[in-house]
Design an enzyme around this catalytic site. Sequence first.
Site, PDB file in Angstrom:
ATOM      1  N   SER A   1       0.772  -1.230   0.008  1.00  0.00           N
ATOM      2  CA  SER A   1       0.023   0.033   0.122  1.00  0.00           C
ATOM      3  C   SER A   1       0.739   1.212   0.147  1.00  0.00           C
ATOM      4  O   SER A   1       0.169   2.403  -0.042  1.00  0.00           O
ATOM      5  CB  SER A   1      -0.895  -0.039   1.232  1.00  0.00           C
ATOM      6  OG  SER A   1      -0.200  -0.106   2.503  1.00  0.00           O
TER       7      SER A   1
ATOM      8  N   ASN B   1      -3.844   6.382  -0.360  1.00  0.00           N
ATOM      9  CA  ASN B   1      -3.144   6.617   1.014  1.00  0.00           C
ATOM     10  C   ASN B   1      -2.417   7.822   0.839  1.00  0.00           C
ATOM     11  O   ASN B   1      -2.102   8.539   1.928  1.00  0.00           O
ATOM     12  CB  ASN B   1      -2.231   5.414   1.431  1.00  0.00           C
ATOM     13  CG  ASN B   1      -3.236   4.188   1.678  1.00  0.00           C
ATOM     14  OD1 ASN B   1      -4.433   4.402   2.042  1.00  0.00           O
ATOM     15  ND2 ASN B   1      -2.587   3.074   1.739  1.00  0.00           N
TER      16      ASN B   1
ATOM     17  N   GLU C   1      -6.682  -0.643  -6.660  1.00  0.00           N
ATOM     18  CA  GLU C   1      -5.747   0.479  -7.115  1.00  0.00           C
ATOM     19  C   GLU C   1      -4.389  -0.146  -7.511  1.00  0.00           C
ATOM     20  O   GLU C   1      -3.627  -0.744  -7.020  1.00  0.00           O
ATOM     21  CB  GLU C   1      -5.495   1.508  -5.847  1.00  0.00           C
ATOM     22  CG  GLU C   1      -4.554   2.617  -6.242  1.00  0.00           C
ATOM     23  CD  GLU C   1      -4.018   3.280  -5.028  1.00  0.00           C
ATOM     24  OE1 GLU C   1      -3.887   2.634  -4.031  1.00  0.00           O
ATOM     25  OE2 GLU C   1      -3.987   4.586  -5.237  1.00  0.00           O
TER      26      GLU C   1
ATOM     27  N   HIS D   1      -3.190  -3.053  -5.534  1.00  0.00           N
ATOM     28  CA  HIS D   1      -3.566  -2.522  -4.016  1.00  0.00           C
ATOM     29  C   HIS D   1      -5.168  -2.903  -3.612  1.00  0.00           C
ATOM     30  O   HIS D   1      -5.758  -2.172  -4.505  1.00  0.00           O
ATOM     31  CB  HIS D   1      -3.093  -1.223  -3.880  1.00  0.00           C
ATOM     32  CG  HIS D   1      -3.378  -0.812  -2.675  1.00  0.00           C
ATOM     33  ND1 HIS D   1      -3.399   0.672  -2.129  1.00  0.00           N
ATOM     34  CD2 HIS D   1      -3.495  -1.325  -1.324  1.00  0.00           C
ATOM     35  CE1 HIS D   1      -3.788   0.793  -0.915  1.00  0.00           C
ATOM     36  NE2 HIS D   1      -3.709  -0.464  -0.538  1.00  0.00           N
TER      37      HIS D   1
END
Length: 698
Positions: free
Chosen positions: A414, A485, A447, A435
């Site tokens: 991540s 993130n 992702e 991800h």
Amino acid sequence: MTDPVATPVAYSVRDGVAVLTIENPPVNALSQGVRAGIIAGLDKADADPAVSAAVIIGGGRTFIAGADIKEFGKPPLQPYLPDVLKRIEAMTKPVVAALHGTALGGGFEVALTCHWRVALESGQVGLPEVKLGLIPGSGGTQRLPRLVGPKIALDLILSGNPMTAKKAAELGAVDEIVSGDLLDGALAFARTVVAEQRPLRLVRDMNDKVSNVDPAVFEEIRKASARKAKGFLAPWRCIDAVEAATKLPIDDGLLKEREYFFECMGSPQRAAQIHAFFAEREAAKIPGLPEDVKPKQIRSAAVLGAGTMGGGIAMNFANAGIPVKLLDVSQEALSRGLGVIEKNYATSVARGSMKQEAMDRAMKLITGTQHFEDIGDADIVVEAVFEEMGVKKEVFGKLDKVMKPGAVLATNTSTLDIDEIAASTSRPQDVIGTHFFSPANVMKLLENVRGAKSSPETIATVMALGKTLKKVAVLAGNCDGFIGNRMLHGYLREANFLLEEGATPQQIDNALEEFGLAMGPFRMSDLAGLDVGWRIRKGKAHLRPKDERYSPVADRLCERGRFGQKTGAGFYKYEGRNALPDPVVEDVILASAKEQGIERRVISDEEIVQRCMYPLVNEGAKILAEGIAIRPGDIDITYLFGYGFPVYRGGPMFWAEQIGLDKVLATIRGFHKIHGKFWEPAPLLVQRAEAGKGWNDR
Ligand code: COA
């Protein structure tokens, strides 16, 4: 546009029955030309003494899949859909709708207005308007309840999901299921109706199911919808409209429906949800990939790491019917992981969302192994081991040795650098990030993260994989935190700063949940576990400039063993899943504020929303400028499907545009003055705002 030659509705006559074939690919949307074409066709059929009935049918893969969404928000063009429906109802000859593919929205409303409906068993019908921030606006809320009753009608309308033609036939919304050729079946049906001289049957005249309906029915539905429909406008108007069907004569009901429809059409929610519809489809298109690039076939998969993430990912493959090997070097972890998977499936079966046979099928597709040699022939391997570069590199070194040539080597990291991971193999072109979001068997976002050397074929493969796994895939570039993130960073930072400045975890969570987030930052952190972030922060502590503001609140909670829900305490204390305010947390916050000389003040909910959400927009602008995200819509999709951002706001970038980028920038500049460098406005935001433009405007 009104040139009859150009009409996308073909007219022909077959043995005395007029056939109106809609030819408006790809989905036969009810564009202006289609509306005009149906009216013209019906005029012709009615006027021709040699024609005894008419059939409306879709050419290509589907009946009409709804209004032309591209026309929404623009000035409406005549004839309107209600004009088409009026023309159908004024017919002196039977009109039969022949349904296949997806008869959705306005398409289903056309069918509901015809005298009879026949369908292929494989067909589907539905009223998906609610998903676009709308209500069915052309009689769907008035006619469907007349056929199936208000409760069943609202089930369909509020879910927005289609039902099979077979089910619709059982409920009385479809009159006959046709096997074999649809047109032949529809023609035969029409001839029977004519031969039997059946009186023309209009749904508007059927009042049984909408008479004497207890209003308590609607109160119950409102109560049951409270959670799911919170913050939305359209679902409430759907209920109001169907209730109107039980109280008003049809023409008044239709007027009421139209009124609610226009209220929704004019709302920013409609614009946001339609943006989301197109952004989702756009996200699948990757500019710059060679036209002839084809995704590799994924017939088998392997997942490394039998933890929560690995198990969830394996379930995704199994759910899609793809055999998957779950590898963990520890026998104990492997058994635990397989046990958790089985338990998850069993819960779905117990809840009724999955059939036992489906569970058995899925479980058979998942096999555990401790040996790398066992996974070598998989078409794709997804690594979901411990989030640490050293571990990842070692694992990819091993994969390089055992995996067959051409296999996709994917990492579920991540945050880590995809290129560095790829460099530990001899085939960086096959390496890519995939991800998944926790819980991976539930969250819709995938992702995908391209490395500098990921080949077009590898990229195309993982984008297609998203579809296979029934997820929404977005392609991100390689940077710390990728799209999702990386943006979350500023959001969490500000939430923590606000604690010290005077807010409480519950005030912040409530304000953001009121804004529409599925879960506020502190409840979410407690659920995810505070220890992971703590470990990452400790690892990066030496990189933090000494003069940079830093909130130690989360670290101090962790030092006390408060890792969130799993330890019964974090930003809250827990009774079961119930999060309760905890004086201990308040003490930690007050102490931290005091140490830093922060004077606590009353903080408004508006400030909470701006302080937490504008970092998403500002970082989003940087991500766009750097090409980490291809389009602003991709950022929106990431947040809608991966982070519980409310779909009725369209995603952070769309939301900012709706507010006005100039206004957002002015507020960010204000924060910059007070709070310093974290709020440095992104150059792209400044440029767009100062030019008075949106993200996409030229
Ligand atoms: N109006 C205009 N364009 C539409 C459309 C509509 N109602 N429905 C679909 N499209 C377009 C899509 O944007 C897509 O265009 P693209 O190829 O340029 O990206 C194309 O048709 C195919 O749609 P897609 O969703 O990729 O295909 P699918 O086979 O997976 O699904 C449908 C087909 C019809 C089930 C799905 O598109 C859908 O649910 N459409 C919306 C239907 C709707 O809400 N109707 C009510 C409107 S009030």
